[in-house]
Scaffold this motif. Structure first.
Motif, PDB file in Angstrom:
ATOM      1  N   ILE A   1       0.850  -1.202   0.000  1.00 56.35           N
ATOM      2  CA  ILE A   1       0.000   0.000   0.000  1.00 56.35           C
ATOM      3  C   ILE A   1       0.881   1.245   0.000  1.00 56.35           C
ATOM      4  CG2 ILE A   1      -1.767   1.310   1.235  1.00 56.35           C
ATOM      5  CD1 ILE A   1      -2.842  -1.250  -0.077  1.00 56.35           C
ATOM      6  N   TRP A   2       1.959   1.239   0.797  1.00 56.27           N
ATOM      7  CA  TRP A   2       2.880   2.383   0.795  1.00 56.27           C
ATOM      8  C   TRP A   2       3.460   2.597  -0.599  1.00 56.27           C
ATOM      9  CZ3 TRP A   2       2.614   6.046   4.078  1.00 56.27           C
ATOM     10  CH2 TRP A   2       2.313   5.803   5.418  1.00 56.27           C
ATOM     11  N   GLU A   3       3.807   1.500  -1.285  1.00 52.65           N
ATOM     12  CA  GLU A   3       4.354   1.611  -2.640  1.00 52.65           C
ATOM     13  C   GLU A   3       3.305   2.173  -3.604  1.00 52.65           C
ATOM     14  OE1 GLU A   3       5.794  -2.358  -3.408  1.00 52.65           O
ATOM     15  OE2 GLU A   3       7.525  -2.087  -2.096  1.00 52.65           O
ATOM     16  N   ALA A   4       2.060   1.744  -3.447  1.00 56.39           N
ATOM     17  CA  ALA A   4       0.983   2.273  -4.295  1.00 56.39           C
ATOM     18  C   ALA A   4       0.763   3.756  -4.012  1.00 56.39           C
ATOM     19  CB  ALA A   4      -0.308   1.481  -4.070  1.00 56.39           C
ATOM     20  N   LEU A   5       0.803   4.144  -2.746  1.00 62.72           N
ATOM     21  CA  LEU A   5       0.625   5.549  -2.394  1.00 62.72           C
ATOM     22  C   LEU A   5       1.758   6.407  -2.954  1.00 62.72           C
ATOM     23  CD1 LEU A   5      -0.677   5.175   1.258  1.00 62.72           C
ATOM     24  CD2 LEU A   5      -1.955   6.079  -0.709  1.00 62.72           C
ATOM     25  N   ARG A   6       2.965   5.881  -2.916  1.00 64.52           N
ATOM     26  CA  ARG A   6       4.089   6.631  -3.492  1.00 64.52           C
ATOM     27  C   ARG A   6       3.899   6.798  -5.001  1.00 64.52           C
ATOM     28  NH1 ARG A   6      10.618   5.983  -2.757  1.00 64.52           N
ATOM     29  NH2 ARG A   6      11.118   7.840  -3.966  1.00 64.52           N
ATOM     30  N   ALA A   7       3.542   5.714  -5.671  1.00 64.37           N
ATOM     31  CA  ALA A   7       3.330   5.776  -7.117  1.00 64.37           C
ATOM     32  C   ALA A   7       2.226   6.777  -7.443  1.00 64.37           C
ATOM     33  CB  ALA A   7       2.992   4.398  -7.666  1.00 64.37           C
ATOM     34  N   ALA A   8       1.155   6.775  -6.656  1.00 60.69           N
ATOM     35  CA  ALA A   8       0.049   7.703  -6.881  1.00 60.69           C
ATOM     36  C   ALA A   8       0.486   9.143  -6.609  1.00 60.69           C
ATOM     37  CB  ALA A   8      -1.140   7.337  -5.997  1.00 60.69           C
ATOM     38  N   ALA A   9       1.274   9.352  -5.561  1.00 55.61           N
ATOM     39  CA  ALA A   9       1.738  10.704  -5.222  1.00 55.61           C
ATOM     40  C   ALA A   9       2.620  11.283  -6.315  1.00 55.61           C
ATOM     41  CB  ALA A   9       2.501  10.680  -3.897  1.00 55.61           C
ATOM     42  N   GLU A  10       3.324  10.432  -7.034  1.00 57.45           N
ATOM     43  CA  GLU A  10       4.252  10.883  -8.065  1.00 57.45           C
ATOM     44  C   GLU A  10       3.629  10.891  -9.462  1.00 57.45           C
ATOM     45  OE1 GLU A  10       7.582   8.276  -7.381  1.00 57.45           O
ATOM     46  OE2 GLU A  10       8.194   9.374  -5.585  1.00 57.45           O
ATOM     47  N   ALA A  11       2.358  10.499  -9.576  1.00 55.58           N
ATOM     48  CA  ALA A  11       1.690  10.405 -10.878  1.00 55.58           C
ATOM     49  C   ALA A  11       0.710  11.561 -11.086  1.00 55.58           C
ATOM     50  CB  ALA A  11       0.930   9.082 -10.960  1.00 55.58           C
TER      51      ALA A  11
END
Length: 118
Positions: A57-67
């Protein structure tokens, strides 16, 4: 209950999901350089799994924050993240773990200093 024009939609299981949006403008406590902002972001993401929750989930949140917002919405939906604040500052996973993101990982500050050569 939402109205017909609600900004929330339902996913396949019938649960309402919020559409995400860019965070409101913010200012760091003092002017900050891009290098300083990048360092702060890296430190947050490096330590985020220690705040609890699932690494995925942290990895998904990071990807979303950078997209961009539309791709971020797809990432959030695919990961099953429950968005409490539409700007992603507060989210939950399907197991009930809380994920709180600081604004500095989600957008640029209004008092970002341009470094020489940029």
């Amino acid at each position: 209950m939402g109205c017909i024009g609600s900004s929330q939609a339902r996913n396949e299981s019938g649960v309402k999901r919020k559409k995400i949006r860019k965070p409101k403008p913010w200012a760091h406590t003092e002017p900050i350089t891009r290098a300083q902002l990048t360092k702060m972001r890296e430190e947050f993401w490096d330590t985020s799994p220690h705040y609890g929750g699932q690494r995925e989930i942290w990895e998904a949140l990071r990807a979303a924050a950078e997209a961009e917002v539309t791709l971020a919405q797809t990432i959030i939906d695919s990961a099953g993240v429950i968005v409490q604040n539409r700007d992603l500052t507060l989210c939950w996973d399907e197991r009930g773990a809380r994920y709180e993101l600081p604004r500095y990982v989600l957008s640029e500050p209004t008092n970002l200093i341009r470094e020489q050569g940029q």
